[in-house]
Write an enzyme that holds these catalytic residues in place. Sequence first.
Site, PDB file in Angstrom:
ATOM      1  N   ASP A 109      19.332  35.249  25.584  1.00 31.60           N
ATOM      2  CA  ASP A 109      18.580  34.662  26.706  1.00 31.60           C
ATOM      3  C   ASP A 109      19.338  34.873  28.012  1.00 31.60           C
ATOM      4  OD1 ASP A 109      16.659  33.297  28.083  1.00 31.60           O
ATOM      5  OD2 ASP A 109      17.056  31.349  27.179  1.00 31.60           O
ATOM      6  N   HIS A 131       6.338  37.344  25.742  1.00 31.25           N
ATOM      7  CA  HIS A 131       6.928  36.402  26.704  1.00 31.25           C
ATOM      8  C   HIS A 131       7.315  37.112  27.991  1.00 31.25           C
ATOM      9  CE1 HIS A 131       9.020  32.851  28.075  1.00 31.25           C
ATOM     10  NE2 HIS A 131      10.184  33.470  28.110  1.00 31.25           N
TER      11      HIS A 131
HETATM   12  C1  HEM Z   1      10.851  27.820  24.789  1.00 29.82           C
HETATM   13  C2  HEM Z   1      11.483  28.094  25.885  1.00 29.82           C
HETATM   14  C3  HEM Z   1      11.933  29.476  26.247  1.00 29.82           C
HETATM   15  C4  HEM Z   1      12.714  30.336  25.538  1.00 29.82           C
HETATM   16  C5  HEM Z   1      13.352  30.111  24.170  1.00 29.82           C
HETATM   17  C6  HEM Z   1      12.814  31.537  26.325  1.00 29.82           C
HETATM   18  C7  HEM Z   1      13.515  32.658  25.935  1.00 29.82           C
HETATM   19  C8  HEM Z   1      13.552  33.846  26.633  1.00 29.82           C
HETATM   20  C9  HEM Z   1      14.169  35.067  26.163  1.00 29.82           C
HETATM   21  C10 HEM Z   1      14.874  35.227  24.834  1.00 29.82           C
HETATM   22  C11 HEM Z   1      14.014  36.000  27.129  1.00 29.82           C
HETATM   23  C12 HEM Z   1      14.473  37.470  27.092  1.00 29.82           C
HETATM   24  C13 HEM Z   1      15.832  37.714  27.664  1.00 29.82           C
HETATM   25  C14 HEM Z   1      15.982  37.429  29.132  1.00 29.82           C
HETATM   26  O1  HEM Z   1      15.706  38.261  29.983  1.00 29.82           O
HETATM   27  O2  HEM Z   1      16.362  36.303  29.437  1.00 29.82           O
HETATM   28  C15 HEM Z   1      13.301  35.375  28.216  1.00 29.82           C
HETATM   29  C16 HEM Z   1      12.957  35.989  29.392  1.00 29.82           C
HETATM   30  C17 HEM Z   1      12.337  35.373  30.453  1.00 29.82           C
HETATM   31  N1  HEM Z   1      11.831  34.093  30.465  1.00 29.82           N
HETATM   32 FE1  HEM Z   1      11.912  32.760  28.953  1.00 29.82          FE
HETATM   33  N2  HEM Z   1      12.132  31.368  27.496  1.00 29.82           N
HETATM   34  C18 HEM Z   1      11.562  30.128  27.482  1.00 29.82           C
HETATM   35  C19 HEM Z   1      10.765  29.568  28.450  1.00 29.82           C
HETATM   36  C20 HEM Z   1      10.488  30.154  29.671  1.00 29.82           C
HETATM   37  C21 HEM Z   1       9.736  29.548  30.722  1.00 29.82           C
HETATM   38  C22 HEM Z   1       9.106  28.153  30.656  1.00 29.82           C
HETATM   39  C23 HEM Z   1       9.724  30.441  31.765  1.00 29.82           C
HETATM   40  C24 HEM Z   1       9.097  30.328  33.130  1.00 29.82           C
HETATM   41  C25 HEM Z   1       8.279  29.378  33.502  1.00 29.82           C
HETATM   42  C26 HEM Z   1      10.464  31.616  31.349  1.00 29.82           C
HETATM   43  C27 HEM Z   1      10.688  32.715  32.130  1.00 29.82           C
HETATM   44  C28 HEM Z   1      11.319  33.860  31.711  1.00 29.82           C
HETATM   45  C29 HEM Z   1      11.523  35.027  32.556  1.00 29.82           C
HETATM   46  C30 HEM Z   1      11.145  35.186  34.023  1.00 29.82           C
HETATM   47  C31 HEM Z   1      12.159  35.980  31.764  1.00 29.82           C
HETATM   48  C32 HEM Z   1      12.604  37.394  32.178  1.00 29.82           C
HETATM   49  C33 HEM Z   1      11.505  38.374  31.987  1.00 29.82           C
HETATM   50  C34 HEM Z   1      11.961  39.784  32.385  1.00 29.82           C
HETATM   51  O3  HEM Z   1      12.268  39.984  33.564  1.00 29.82           O
HETATM   52  O4  HEM Z   1      11.995  40.641  31.488  1.00 29.82           O
HETATM   53  N3  HEM Z   1      10.913  31.404  30.079  1.00 29.82           N
HETATM   54  N4  HEM Z   1      13.014  34.073  27.893  1.00 29.82           N
END
Ligand code: HEM
Length: 343
Positions: A150, A223
């Site tokens: 993450d 996601h």
């Molecule tokens: C259950 C809760 C969540 C988990 C476990 C989770 C996990 C992850 C993971 C594993 C990634 C891919 C690696 C990274 O670039 O960080 C990611 C990307 C991302 N997440 Fe989440 N996330 C969660 C909730 C959210 C929420 C609520 C938002 C926004 C409202 C969000 C926004 C983003 C964004 C902007 C990215 C990067 C996308 C990119 O530029 O490729 N995430 N998240």
Amino acid sequence: MPPPSPPQPVAEPATAAAIFIVGTLADDAATHAQVRAWCGDLAALVRAVGHRAPQDHLSCVAGFGAEAWDRLFGAPRPRELHPFIEYGPPERRAVATPGDVLLHLRADRMDLCFELATHLVAALGPGFTAVDEVHGFRNFDMRSMIGFVDGTENPQGQEAVAATVIGAEDPDFAGGSYVIVQKYLHDMQGWNALPVEVQERIIGRTKLSDIELDDATKPSWAHNALTVIEDENGEEIDIVRGNMPFGRPGMGEFGTYFIGYARSPRPIEQMLENMFVGKPAGNYDRLLDFSTAVTGGLFFVPSQDLLQALSERDPQSEPAPPTADGYTGSLCIGSLKGQTHHE
Ligand code: HEM
């Protein structure tokens, strides 16, 4: 031109430990006065604890909810500060929960976060009631609770500052940020029962090696397909996430504390809408089939100078001039700006 007001440490690199505390405030003059005074003492308390372990990067960010802002500080209010907006159908909802004050403490050692939290909560006084507290840890490989790395696509350095710190768009509040928090609980049995290839399509990256799936493989409901958003010129709009895993395995609790900082709440709200409602509607984030949001809050994080200035603010002496589209008026910190430490 005075130098820009330094932000609170919103865009810090990930640390090994974090404590998130959300609390409500009693609605009485003594509480309001104590919390305003607290704003002025915060930096000294962080110094008092952190100075003894400079290598462990202790920091604290304090934010205030919309209703608390009005009661504590009166007008004007940061342009985009409003209560958390709920998204999604009942079975998959980004819920709003009470919260006047957010504390986000980070360090490479939990004991430092714990010590600082103890002092900060004591100083907030009897009118402060914690309604949620989460102690997060950094998982190996920077992996989230669901086993995927993450934070990979978080902006760094100057890009992180540009994504999170308010500038000329709201001059009275320049140097500030918005922050949205949500506490998620995961159905780990259900998640772990999925084949890894399915999990990878849900996240949009490979699990072991953390490589982004190519466009041909990545579903429109992945996601990272739903959370990558663009402005009207096709430029990606970044936010800075400081998510932490937390839980109690013995109790069957497995969670992710989501925390996202940005210079406007709008991009984060757009991401939430895409995830919970879907883009288009119904094409929602399948991570939510295994994750339930149990809290939700939106807070404004004043710049360091404004935090100091707010400690001396008396909202009674500045009658609030509400207008149809929010609040206008001067913040009256011009005279207080001279008291900042860097001028
Ligand atoms: C259950 C809760 C969540 C988990 C476990 C989770 C996990 C992850 C993971 C594993 C990634 C891919 C690696 C990274 O670039 O960080 C990611 C990307 C991302 N997440 Fe989440 N996330 C969660 C909730 C959210 C929420 C609520 C938002 C926004 C409202 C969000 C926004 C983003 C964004 C902007 C990215 C990067 C996308 C990119 O530029 O490729 N995430 N998240």
